[in-house]
Design a protein around this motif. Structure first.
Motif, short mmCIF file in Angstrom:
data_model
loop_
_atom_site.label_atom_id
_atom_site.label_comp_id
_atom_site.label_asym_id
_atom_site.label_seq_id
_atom_site.Cartn_x
_atom_site.Cartn_y
_atom_site.Cartn_z
N LEU A 21 0.82 -1.21 0.00
CA LEU A 21 0.00 0.00 0.00
C LEU A 21 0.86 1.26 0.00
CD1 LEU A 21 -2.65 -1.13 2.65
CD2 LEU A 21 -2.86 -1.17 0.15
N CYS A 22 1.92 1.27 0.81
CA CYS A 22 2.79 2.44 0.90
C CYS A 22 4.06 2.06 1.65
CB CYS A 22 2.08 3.61 1.61
SG CYS A 22 1.32 3.18 3.19
N SER A 23 5.05 2.95 1.64
CA SER A 23 6.29 2.71 2.37
C SER A 23 6.85 4.03 2.86
CB SER A 23 7.31 1.98 1.49
OG SER A 23 7.70 2.79 0.41
N TYR A 24 7.58 3.98 3.98
CA TYR A 24 8.14 5.17 4.60
C TYR A 24 9.47 4.82 5.26
CZ TYR A 24 3.31 6.80 4.22
OH TYR A 24 2.06 7.14 3.75
N LEU A 25 10.36 5.80 5.35
CA LEU A 25 11.54 5.64 6.19
C LEU A 25 11.10 5.69 7.64
CD1 LEU A 25 14.17 7.94 4.41
CD2 LEU A 25 13.99 5.46 4.30
N ALA A 26 11.55 4.74 8.44
CA ALA A 26 11.08 4.68 9.83
C ALA A 26 12.05 3.86 10.67
CB ALA A 26 9.69 4.06 9.90
N SER A 27 12.16 4.23 11.94
CA SER A 27 12.94 3.44 12.88
C SER A 27 12.05 2.60 13.78
CB SER A 27 13.82 4.36 13.75
OG SER A 27 13.01 5.30 14.45
#
Length: 391
Positions: A116-122
């Protein structure tokens, strides 16, 4: 006669090769090509989602059949954690850290396998209804609608490098706290924030600790918040007002704490160091004393509490174990060289590649996570011209 015999042999060989190719195509391995690095059961206990060092995640049923492959064929690092909504329709995967610390969170449709979507994340959390995804990239926390791919809120007011996130069982409240890396950017790494997920507003902060936060969680029923710190205390707070209810001086820095179902026992251990030997300690929170010690002087690589908060599962240096939190009674023990395990709400444990029933004390299924059980001693090309090797 020689020519006819030659043609016969040629066409026989061609036919046999064609049959072998068809057989191969039906038996192409569908499992992981790397070690298992994360695993979680669906809320109903009927499916298990596995993540691998090969960067893929897969959904299996408990008959061992692969249902969905969560991969968009891009190059990625190992899956370090998996989150899912209660119905399993939304799945979030997070890659492990490299030297850039740029992890990627990918959100998947658990019914179709579509990203569905992607993000930079910790860090990442999924609300139980799957309608909100909470991600932190260290400095900011964002609440995202995964279907519309919109940022609903950006939570402001907390300093430091946010690493601890948790959502209560109704999906209405969010916990956040800065971790030990906050030395370079904040003096507020001893503070916990509680947010309203319907408005994005800060409700209150918990500032009773005198040093850095090492663990913070909602209790499984959402009534309490339990936290630990390098000030060598465990604190239990009410989740609706933030009132400090119990303050236990443990004399030990714990990095894993959780409450049992009744809310009268605190489970505490350390999972951070593979060289350090630790204990699994059960604290009576009303008395502020140790109730009993489940295991002592062992290396702990992984620990998990089931959704009912009655069972703790751990992976030590040579085995996987499960215990009844309320009595300390051992429920499961198996020699194990891996580090990943998962507990279901209905009394199952996944220890790769097997699923066991803790109540009936038997193995349910051997999931063929790594392809075929049958050994084939040659290779072939799949439809995308990738080399498939059978061993």
């Amino acid at each position: 006669m020689v020519i006819k015999k030659t043609y016969f042999i040629f066409f026989s060989l061609l036919f046999n090769f064609w049959c072998a190719a068809q057989d191969l195509r039906l038996m192409l391995p569908r499992g992981h090509t790397g070690d298992i690095s994360a695993a979680v059961f669906s809320n109903d206990g009927k499916k298990i989602i596995t993540g691998s060092e090969d960067g893929s995640a897969k959904i299996w049923n408990l008959e061992g059949r692969l249902l969905l492959n969560l991969s968009n064929n891009d190059v990625t690092k190992a899956i370090s954690s998996i989150q899912t909504s209660s119905d399993g329709n939304v799945v979030a995967t997070l890659t492990s850290a490299d030297f850039t610390n740029e992890n990627v969170a990918k959100i998947w449709d658990g019914r179709s396998g579509k990203m569905l979507c992607s993000y930079l994340a910790s860090s990442i959390k999924v609300t139980p209804d799957g309608k909100k995804i909470i991600i932190s990239n260290g400095r900011t926390i964002k609440v995202i609608d995964p279907i519309k791919k919109e940022v609903l809120f950006e939570l402001k007011g907390q300093g430091g490098f946010t690493s601890f996130l948790d959502v209560n069982n109704s999906g209405t409240l969010l916990l956040s706290a800065a971790d030990l890396r906050s030395d370079y950017g904040s003096s507020r790494n001893d503070t916990i924030w509680v947010w309203d997920l319907s408005s994005g507003k800060e409700l209150f902060s918990l500032s009773g600790h005198k040093d850095k936060i090492t663990s913070v969680k909602f209790s499984k029923d959402g009534r309490f918040i339990i936290s630990a710190s390098t000030d060598k205390t465990i604190k239990i707070w009410s989740s609706n007002k933030g009132e400090l209810l119990y303050d236990i001086n443990t004399g030990i820095d714990y990095d894993f704490v959780q409450l049992n179902a009744e809310g009268n026992l605190a489970i505490a251990t350390n999972v951070s160091s593979e060289h350090q030997k630790n204990s699994i300690v059960i604290w009576d929170i009303r008395k502020g004393k140790i109730a009993y010690i489940i295991r002592d002087n062992i290396k702990i690589f992984n620990a998990e509490i089931d959704q009912n908060a009655n069972t703790i599962g751990i992976v030590s240096s040579d085995s996987a174990l499960a215990f009844d939190i309320n009595t300390g009674r051992i429920l499961f023990a198996k020699e194990y060289s891996g580090e990943e395990m998962a507990l279901s709400k209905d009394g199952k444990i996944f220890v790769s590649p097997n699923v066991y029933d803790l109540r009936r004390k038997r193995r349910l299924v051997d999931i063929k996570l790594f392809g075929l059980a049958k050994s084939i001693e040659y290779s072939a090309l799949d439809n995308d011209h990738n080399i498939i090797i059978f061993i």
